[in-house]
Structure formats: C-alpha cells, structure tokens
Design a protein around this motif. Structure first.
Motif, PDB file in Angstrom:
ATOM      1  N   ALA A 148       0.379  -1.112   0.169  1.00  0.00           N
ATOM      2  CA  ALA A 148       0.227  -0.160   0.143  1.00  0.00           C
ATOM      3  C   ALA A 148       1.278   1.426   0.234  1.00  0.00           C
ATOM      4  O   ALA A 148       0.078   1.974  -0.991  1.00  0.00           O
ATOM      5  CB  ALA A 148      -1.030   0.060   0.843  1.00  0.00           C
ATOM      6  N   PRO A 149       1.812   1.306   0.924  1.00  0.00           N
ATOM      7  CA  PRO A 149       2.662   2.476   1.186  1.00  0.00           C
ATOM      8  C   PRO A 149       3.507   2.800  -0.530  1.00  0.00           C
ATOM      9  O   PRO A 149       3.838   3.674  -0.962  1.00  0.00           O
ATOM     10  CB  PRO A 149       3.685   2.226   1.878  1.00  0.00           C
ATOM     11  N   ASP A 153      -0.291   8.347  -5.902  1.00  0.00           N
ATOM     12  CA  ASP A 153      -0.894   9.396  -5.277  1.00  0.00           C
ATOM     13  C   ASP A 153       0.048   9.611  -4.162  1.00  0.00           C
ATOM     14  O   ASP A 153       0.250  10.496  -3.463  1.00  0.00           O
ATOM     15  CB  ASP A 153      -2.281   8.740  -4.268  1.00  0.00           C
ATOM     16  N   LEU A 154       0.066   8.370  -3.011  1.00  0.00           N
ATOM     17  CA  LEU A 154       0.731   8.716  -1.469  1.00  0.00           C
ATOM     18  C   LEU A 154       2.307   9.375  -2.103  1.00  0.00           C
ATOM     19  O   LEU A 154       2.519  10.203  -1.416  1.00  0.00           O
ATOM     20  CB  LEU A 154       0.788   7.421  -1.063  1.00  0.00           C
ATOM     21  N   ARG A 156       3.617  10.809  -3.905  1.00  0.00           N
ATOM     22  CA  ARG A 156       3.493  12.235  -4.520  1.00  0.00           C
ATOM     23  C   ARG A 156       2.980  13.068  -2.916  1.00  0.00           C
ATOM     24  O   ARG A 156       3.484  14.905  -3.163  1.00  0.00           O
ATOM     25  CB  ARG A 156       2.606  12.752  -5.558  1.00  0.00           C
ATOM     26  N   PHE A 157       1.881  12.579  -2.709  1.00  0.00           N
ATOM     27  CA  PHE A 157       1.549  13.520  -1.089  1.00  0.00           C
ATOM     28  C   PHE A 157       2.250  13.888  -1.013  1.00  0.00           C
ATOM     29  O   PHE A 157       3.045  15.114   0.521  1.00  0.00           O
ATOM     30  CB  PHE A 157       0.675  13.277  -0.631  1.00  0.00           C
ATOM     31  N   GLN A 158       3.706  12.674  -0.101  1.00  0.00           N
ATOM     32  CA  GLN A 158       4.855  13.043   0.880  1.00  0.00           C
ATOM     33  C   GLN A 158       5.636  13.735   0.104  1.00  0.00           C
ATOM     34  O   GLN A 158       6.683  14.720   0.928  1.00  0.00           O
ATOM     35  CB  GLN A 158       5.522  11.108   1.168  1.00  0.00           C
TER      36      GLN A 158
ATOM     37  N   GLY B 111      -9.492  11.487  -6.990  1.00  0.00           N
ATOM     38  CA  GLY B 111      -7.573  11.997  -7.091  1.00  0.00           C
ATOM     39  C   GLY B 111      -7.319  11.842  -5.736  1.00  0.00           C
ATOM     40  O   GLY B 111      -7.345  10.494  -4.821  1.00  0.00           O
ATOM     41  N   ASN B 112      -6.592  12.691  -5.265  1.00  0.00           N
ATOM     42  CA  ASN B 112      -5.628  12.854  -4.777  1.00  0.00           C
ATOM     43  C   ASN B 112      -6.497  13.981  -3.381  1.00  0.00           C
ATOM     44  O   ASN B 112      -5.756  14.048  -1.722  1.00  0.00           O
ATOM     45  CB  ASN B 112      -4.499  13.726  -4.502  1.00  0.00           C
ATOM     46  N   PHE B 115      -5.628  13.191   1.101  1.00  0.00           N
ATOM     47  CA  PHE B 115      -4.671  13.235   2.104  1.00  0.00           C
ATOM     48  C   PHE B 115      -5.142  14.799   1.934  1.00  0.00           C
ATOM     49  O   PHE B 115      -4.494  15.753   3.225  1.00  0.00           O
ATOM     50  CB  PHE B 115      -3.063  13.527   0.957  1.00  0.00           C
ATOM     51  N   ASP B 144       2.360   8.066   7.558  1.00  0.00           N
ATOM     52  CA  ASP B 144       1.831   8.031   5.792  1.00  0.00           C
ATOM     53  C   ASP B 144       2.020   6.877   5.843  1.00  0.00           C
ATOM     54  O   ASP B 144       0.747   5.888   4.609  1.00  0.00           O
ATOM     55  CB  ASP B 144       2.336   9.117   4.448  1.00  0.00           C
ATOM     56  N   ILE B 145       2.873   5.597   6.147  1.00  0.00           N
ATOM     57  CA  ILE B 145       3.280   4.901   5.248  1.00  0.00           C
ATOM     58  C   ILE B 145       2.704   3.499   5.962  1.00  0.00           C
ATOM     59  O   ILE B 145       1.701   2.511   5.518  1.00  0.00           O
ATOM     60  CB  ILE B 145       4.598   4.481   5.373  1.00  0.00           C
ATOM     61  N   ALA B 148      -1.159   4.426   4.204  1.00  0.00           N
ATOM     62  CA  ALA B 148      -1.491   3.705   3.066  1.00  0.00           C
ATOM     63  C   ALA B 148      -2.421   3.018   2.955  1.00  0.00           C
ATOM     64  O   ALA B 148      -3.613   3.080   2.011  1.00  0.00           O
ATOM     65  CB  ALA B 148      -0.188   3.484   2.724  1.00  0.00           C
ATOM     66  N   PRO B 149      -2.239   1.469   4.383  1.00  0.00           N
ATOM     67  CA  PRO B 149      -2.823   0.226   4.141  1.00  0.00           C
ATOM     68  C   PRO B 149      -4.383   0.537   4.540  1.00  0.00           C
ATOM     69  O   PRO B 149      -5.224  -0.094   3.993  1.00  0.00           O
ATOM     70  CB  PRO B 149      -2.873  -0.378   5.457  1.00  0.00           C
ATOM     71  N   LEU B 154      -8.121  -0.388  -1.638  1.00  0.00           N
ATOM     72  CA  LEU B 154      -6.916  -1.310  -1.065  1.00  0.00           C
ATOM     73  C   LEU B 154      -8.026  -2.284  -0.263  1.00  0.00           C
ATOM     74  O   LEU B 154      -8.282  -2.800  -0.773  1.00  0.00           O
ATOM     75  CB  LEU B 154      -5.841  -0.823  -0.483  1.00  0.00           C
TER      76      LEU B 154
END
Lengths: 199, 199
Positions: A148-149, A153-154, A156-158, B111-112, B115, B144-145, B148-149, B154
DNA sequence: GGTAGAAGCGGACACGGCGTCCAGTTATTC
DNA sequence: GAATAACTGGACGCCGTGTCCGCTTCTACC
C-alpha cells in the motif's frame, strides 16, 4: 502490424510521454494526445481505450526491467539475499521508479486501475513469497498492506506536499521492510509502558 | 440558513447517500443527485462543488464520532493504553468505518482528495503521536506509510476482489500495528538464514 | 400582519470530451 | 499489378459540467 501503424503508435507514445510529464497527468485527454501526436482520435482508440492505458503502456516498459532484475538479477534485489534485504531493495527500487516516472504512474491511475494491472500481480506474488519466507502470518491480507505505501498518489503527497525527501521515504520503507519480516514482537500483546487498568 | 434551504440540503444528502450506496459510487453525477433529490442542479452547486464533496460531507459525520472516541473515549482506542494497542484499536475502528461506509469512502475519492481532507490530518497527527511514543524512527515518512493500508480503494480490492474477510484484514493490521511499534528488529541489517556471498 | 429586500431556486445555455461510424486511403498478398 | 484487408481521421450525437438570470419564497423590520 503495418509499417504506418507502427509509426503512428510510436508517435502517440512519444507525444503522450511529453504530455503526461508536463502538467497534471490526470487531465490529459484523448484529444490532447491526438493533437500532440498529429493523428486522429480514432487512431488512438484503435489501440488504447483511455489515456490511462497509454500511460500504463509507457510505465510497463520500466516495470518490466525491474521485474527482470528481481527474477534474475543480483542480490539483494534478485534471488539469494534474505527476505528482509530483498524487500528493502524492492522498496528502494520502487521508490526510484516512482520518483523517475511519477507523472506516468499518476496518469495510469484511473480509479482502481492500479490493482488490476499485471504489474501489481507480479509485485504481489513477489512480496508474498518474501513474507512467506520470513514466516509472516496473515499472509494474504498482509501482502497488499505492505504494498500500500507504494501508491503513486501517496508518494506524490509525501514528496511534493509534505516535502519529505526521497531518502527519508526510502529509509522509512527500509525500516518497514525489516519490521514486517522480523519475528513476532516481544511481549506478544502489549508492552506495558503505561499505567492502564484494563476493562 | 433559510428553512427551505436547510430542507433541500437534507434532501440532497439523503438522496446522495442512497445513490452512493447503490452502484458504482464513482459514477454518481451531480445530475443524478439533483434528480434523486428533486431539486435543480444549481441548487446543489450552491453548497457542493462536486459529487465527491457530498460524499465527504456524509462521511465526515461518521469520522467525527471516531475522532471523539480517540480523543476522549475509553482505552484502548482512547488515551491510556500502550501505543501498540491504541494503534491496533484505531486500525480496527477504521476497518469498521470502511466496511460500513465503503461506498461513501469511494465516492469521496477524487484523485488526491483523500490526503487533503481535515480527517486525514487528524489521523496523521494521531498516528504520529503513537509512533513517537513507541520510539519509531523516520517518523515523518512512516506516518503516511502506516496509514496507507487504509486507502478505501485497497480495502475494496482486498474485500471484494480477493475475497479476504474483514477479520483477516483486521488481524493483519493488528499485526502491523504491533510490528511497527516494536523496537528495532534483532540483527539490525539481516537475519542470515540464507547463504549469500555478497559484495 | 403587511411589505421590502435578500436569499434561494431551477431551467436554459454554451462548452468540451467521449466513443463510434464510415468513406477514403494505404499497405500487403497472391 | 489487382484484389483485399487494415488503417486513418473527420464528423456526429450524447452526456455531464459549470454558470447565468429571471422568478419564487422566506424573513426581518416596521
């Protein structure tokens, strides 16, 4: 495929690469690509159903190279290294892929498209193998959790909204890789660092 | 707000809730909502810019309840329990939220968008606090990692395409919670379970 | 309780992208 | 070199978007 068709296909892919790179990849339309490639819209529809499919095609090329390195390359990415190292190496390689082709990865994301790709199935099989080797439990659910990480999208955000560096993300993923491949944490249920009179 | 405006607002939200629940939430258009609510399209535009914003409004209500439980509720969700338990409890609560309102969560995803919501900022602060307490390194990237799940996409994939049960996902996330809050794994770099003559 | 003014409403409009179709053109096959 | 199959791209109808404006309905004030 006919020679002229092949030529147009190359033109389309080249033009799309440019387009996705400049500006918001998610807003690229078939019309944009057609205009940039100098062909009619129907010509693109013949081979690609959506702009996302074009991005996916471009991205796949890079992903296949990584898949090759995983299957037959040198350790720690390739076979031979311990699961923790291989997983960390995979994470690092994926960060490289995301960093270099983020626009394509974002352009390829249309709804749930990410999970439907062949590439995702490959990553899934690979990580599943590593986790199994490491003796991780709850394998089936854990695989996608670990992947998942890597959502574009994630990333880009980070990177671009939080301003976190590529190295930091790589380091954090490396840490994650070691943690999920480690044995059950000591204490099993809870480490009693807090006063807490239970239920 | 005028009484008739409030009434229309309620109508819109109620109709949207129905619409998102039945069928693909990502395909709901402003026109759909307007028709179902029995109002003109411009009436909705007055308050919501996109269908996703309507879904977000509906979802927020549920999320606020969970936020309250985290800030002032009983442990292990609320304050007082060890980080590992609190994180596991948070994961379990989020799975409940996703399972009960997946259609809204998917409808809110444009989209994003995920977040950018205030809710994400809250989850981020909460998990960051827990990880800090647990002594996790690479905090900023790790937060954020770890979150993410919980991406709705997902969850949908795991539940409805892979057919993984809610309990399995909860268990795997609980395991993850314990692993990421545990100290550094033994061996630091690699557990030498494989023969590997490295560089 | 009547009225002035504002807030809300929704039908209408123009725009743009989508996906398809078909007639003309170009490459391949025999 | 002719027949055939494949490719091309302009054109068409459709749908959702976002905005505008004349009309309606509510509310606050006298």
């Amino acid at each position: 495929m006919r020679a002229d068709a092949a030529r147009n296909r190359r033109r389309v892919l080249a033009a799309a690469e440019q387009l996705f790179a400049s500006g918001d990849a998610r807003q690229v339309t078939m019309e944009d690509i057609a205009r940039a490639a100098g062909v009619g819209r129907a010509t693109i529809y013949r081979r690609f159903p959506t702009p996302a499919a074009v991005a996916l095609e471009l991205l796949d090329e890079h992903e296949r190279r990584l898949q090759e390195a995983i299957m037959r390359g040198e350790p720690p990415l390739g076979p031979g290294a311990p699961p923790a190292d291989r997983l960390a190496a995979y994470f690092e390689a994926m960060v490289g892929l995301l960093d270099g082709h983020l626009h394509l990865a974002l352009g390829a994301e249309t709804g749930n498209a990410r999970f439907a790709t062949g590439a995702y199935q490959f990553w899934r099989a690979h990580v599943r193998h590593l986790l199994r080797e490491a003796g991780t439990s709850e394998l089936d659910a854990m695989v996608d959790i670990v992947l998942a990480p890597l959502a574009p999208d994630l990333y880009r955000f980070q990177r671009y909204e939080l301003g976190i560096g590529r190295e930091q993300i790589t380091a954090a993923l490396g840490l994650l890789a070691r943690k999920v491949t480690a044995g059950e944490p000591p204490g099993g249920r809870a480490q009693a660092t807090h006063l807490h009179t239970g239920p």
